[in-house]
Write an enzyme that holds these catalytic residues in place. Structure first.
Site, mmCIF file in Angstrom:
data_model
loop_
_atom_site.group_PDB
_atom_site.id
_atom_site.type_symbol
_atom_site.label_atom_id
_atom_site.label_comp_id
_atom_site.label_asym_id
_atom_site.label_seq_id
_atom_site.Cartn_x
_atom_site.Cartn_y
_atom_site.Cartn_z
ATOM 1 N N SER A 60 -9.044 -1.222 -1.717
ATOM 2 C CA SER A 60 -8.337 -2.513 -1.742
ATOM 3 C C SER A 60 -9.307 -3.660 -1.480
ATOM 4 O O SER A 60 -8.983 -4.815 -1.783
ATOM 5 C CB SER A 60 -7.213 -2.529 -0.699
ATOM 6 O OG SER A 60 -7.693 -2.089 0.556
ATOM 7 N N LYS B 67 -10.911 9.540 1.072
ATOM 8 C CA LYS B 67 -9.526 9.553 0.586
ATOM 9 C C LYS B 67 -9.566 9.663 -0.931
ATOM 10 O O LYS B 67 -10.375 8.986 -1.585
ATOM 11 C CB LYS B 67 -8.760 8.292 1.007
ATOM 12 C CG LYS B 67 -7.322 8.283 0.463
ATOM 13 C CD LYS B 67 -6.457 7.231 1.125
ATOM 14 C CE LYS B 67 -6.682 5.825 0.635
ATOM 15 N NZ LYS B 67 -6.477 5.651 -0.830
ATOM 16 N N GLU C 114 2.395 6.091 -0.680
ATOM 17 C CA GLU C 114 2.424 4.642 -0.937
ATOM 18 C C GLU C 114 3.655 4.249 -1.751
ATOM 19 O O GLU C 114 3.930 4.821 -2.815
ATOM 20 C CB GLU C 114 1.142 4.203 -1.663
ATOM 21 C CG GLU C 114 1.175 2.705 -1.982
ATOM 22 C CD GLU C 114 -0.172 2.069 -2.255
ATOM 23 O OE1 GLU C 114 -1.202 2.748 -2.132
ATOM 24 O OE2 GLU C 114 -0.184 0.870 -2.604
HETATM 25 O O1 KIV Z 1 -7.175 0.926 -0.811
HETATM 26 C C1 KIV Z 1 -6.414 0.918 0.157
HETATM 27 O O2 KIV Z 1 -6.467 0.053 1.033
HETATM 28 C C2 KIV Z 1 -5.438 1.992 0.255
HETATM 29 C C3 KIV Z 1 -4.385 1.888 1.320
HETATM 30 C C4 KIV Z 1 -3.475 0.783 1.012
HETATM 31 C C5 KIV Z 1 -3.677 3.166 1.537
HETATM 32 O O3 KIV Z 1 -5.480 2.903 -0.510
#
Ligand code: KIV
Length: 275
Positions: free
Chosen positions: A50, A118, A183
């Site tokens: 993000s 992640k 999400e």
């Molecule tokens: O990129 C991000 O910040 C995310 C979160 C919103 C879970 O994937």
């Protein structure tokens, strides 16, 4: 896992589900914000891709580069003493399959001191998650709305298909992930998924039935180029940094223009004799 005393590990995060202790996750992208979050008790510092939107001003996360993820993760990991640090693998390393994914994740761990990564995607990403876990790299999964697939979804829309959600979450669990982000999942469905998997679910826009919550730093502090009413429905603004910084910068501009800054006290003078 970590070698710092009192510090968290992916195993401890997993155990928090069984203990009924809510897991707090916050995205952070630099040293000072990561330091504050770590000391304040955030359990997982997530270097979300993000940052492509809230820091770099892009419309989607798709343009984020691996080098940029490494750059931000290194700063965050340097700040963490209690929290674990998870780096979002940017598009398209995990979409390219297990070999490319392991290579990218290994680079992230080698060049930062992150705890794990992640990976976005459910059933279709299970082989990739398994390969990364087998390489000794802890994985947090991410199902429901996955922003790297925004063009396939046709927008950032709420996910309401229970069969697909549970299939994806279970696939991520079987592949060895230690937790999974849900999400923008309809609240009752997210609660049901949470009951049906053994790993912690971390919700964003998915209601109170998840084992933990994640929010984006710039959303909860209104620290983006936007008005408070543009804050996403799922985020709560805890402090309005946009307002504070805007007022401060305006005062600085006014003080320089008027000559009120700098003052005598803010000016260096010749040393006095004997000192
Ligand atoms: O990129 C991000 O910040 C995310 C979160 C919103 C879970 O994937």
């Amino acid at each position: 896992m970590t070698n710092k005393s009192g510090a968290l590990s992916t195993q401890k995060i997993r155990n928090m589900k069984a203990d009924g202790e809510k897991i707090v996750v916050l995205t952070v992208y630099d040293y000072p914000s990561a330091r504050i979050a770590d000391v304040a008790g955030v359990d997982v510092l997530l270097v979300g891709d993000s940052f492509g939107c809230v820091v770099q001003g892009r419309a989607t996360t798709l343009g984020v580069k691996l080098e940029e993820t490494i750059y931000h993760t290194e700063m965050v990991a340097r700040a963490a003493s209690r929290a674990i640090v998870i780096a979002d693998v940017p598009f398209p390393y995990c979409q390219l399959g297990p070999t490319e994914a392991v290579r990218a994740c290994a680079r992230i761990l080698k060049e930062t001191v992150a705890t794990g990564v992640k990976i976005e995607g459910g059933k279709s990403r299970a082989d990739t998650i398994r390969a990364v876990v087998e390489a000794g790299i802890p994985v947090m999964g991410h199902v429901g709305l996955t922003p790297q697939s925004v063009n396939a979804f046709g927008g950032y829309c709420v996910q309401r298909e229970f069969d697909r959600l549970i299939e994806d979450a279970k696939a991520v669990e079987s592949a060895g992930a230690f937790a999974v982000v849900l999400e923008c999942v309809q609240g009752d469905l997210a609660a049901e998924v949470t009951k049906n998997v053994s790993i912690p679910t971390i919700g964003i826009g998915s209601g109170a039935g998840c084992d933990g919550q994640v929010l984006v730093f710039h959303d909860i502090f209104n620290y983006a180029d936007q008005e408070p009413d543009k804050t996403p429905k799922h985020a709560r603004v805890y402090r309005d940094l946009h307002k504070i910084i805007d007022e401060g910068v305006r005062e600085y501009v006014s003080d320089v223009k008027s000559g009120a800054f700098p003052s005598e006290a803010e000016t260096f003078h010749a040393k006095k004799a004997g000192k």
